[in-house]
Design an enzyme around this catalytic site. Structure first.
Site: not given
Ligand code: GRF
Length: 197
Positions: A12, A14, A81-83, A98, A100
């Protein structure tokens, strides 16, 4: 004010960058809820510590219900981590974004998540990688691209050093997109996204 929901499965970081940018008022919004499909996600603790409603929920119907009840305008997938299903996408058309950790359409799609993305970049030997923020459609990492930022790959990079530098850019780019979204400066037309900065 934009009502935001963040869906996250892991650390988390982000999410934390969004929390910080809401607190500093760079983003004119409120994080109404943080939802995780992983009950041990550190993201849930970050949310609680920030006084944000934190919910562990695996059932997608329930997730959609919560988002509707909370009156969410923008759903941010930040390491989720889920579609998500077509029904979910259609319920929040052009309202799900999203992040990436590569330059889509490289190193993305099925199986490209977490450290694997950076491993594959190093294995391939590209000179640049980066960050992409995109709208979510029913495919894996196929939605219209909102913003991208390049990160150079250095000769002595390891998965750790590269992912660390990519994350730093993520923490800048995702709040930037959310801010533009909240200011209604993002317009989508088919696969093209136009930004009036
Ligand atoms: C990040 O690299 C994001 O781009 C990817 O999963 C990671 C999540 O990191 N989708 P965090 O949980 O925000 O630290």
């Amino acid at each position: 004010m934009l009502n935001i929901a963040v869906l996250a499965s892991g650390s988390g970081s982000n999410l934390q960058s969004i929390i910080n940018n809401v607190n500093s008022e760079y983003i004119n919004g409120k994080i109404k809820v943080v939802i995780s499909n992983n009950k041990d996600a550190f993201a849930l603790k970050r949310a609680k510590d920030a006084g944000i409603k934190a919910v562990y929920e695996n059932n997608e119907e329930n997730v959609i219900e919560i988002l509707k009840t909370e009156g969410v305008d923008l759903v941010v997938l930040a390491g989720y981590m889920k579609i998500i299903s077509e029904k979910f996408v259609n319920s929040f058309e052009n309202k799900i974004i999203n992040i990436h950790p590569s330059l889509i359409p490289s190193f993305c799609g099925k199986g490209f998540y977490g450290k694997t993305v950076h491993e594959k970049v190093l294995e391939y030997g590209t000179k640049v990688t980066g960050v992409t923020v995109h709208f979510v459609d029913k495919g894996a990492d196929t939605g219209a691209i909102i913003m991208q930022e390049v990160v150079p790959v250095l000769e002595d990079d390891t998965v750790n050093s590269l992912s660390k530098r990519v994350l730093e850019v993520e923490h800048m780019l995702l709040p930037k997109v959310i801010r533009l979204y909240s200011l209604d400066k993002i317009r989508i037309d088919g696969r093209k996204v136009f930004i009036n900065e």
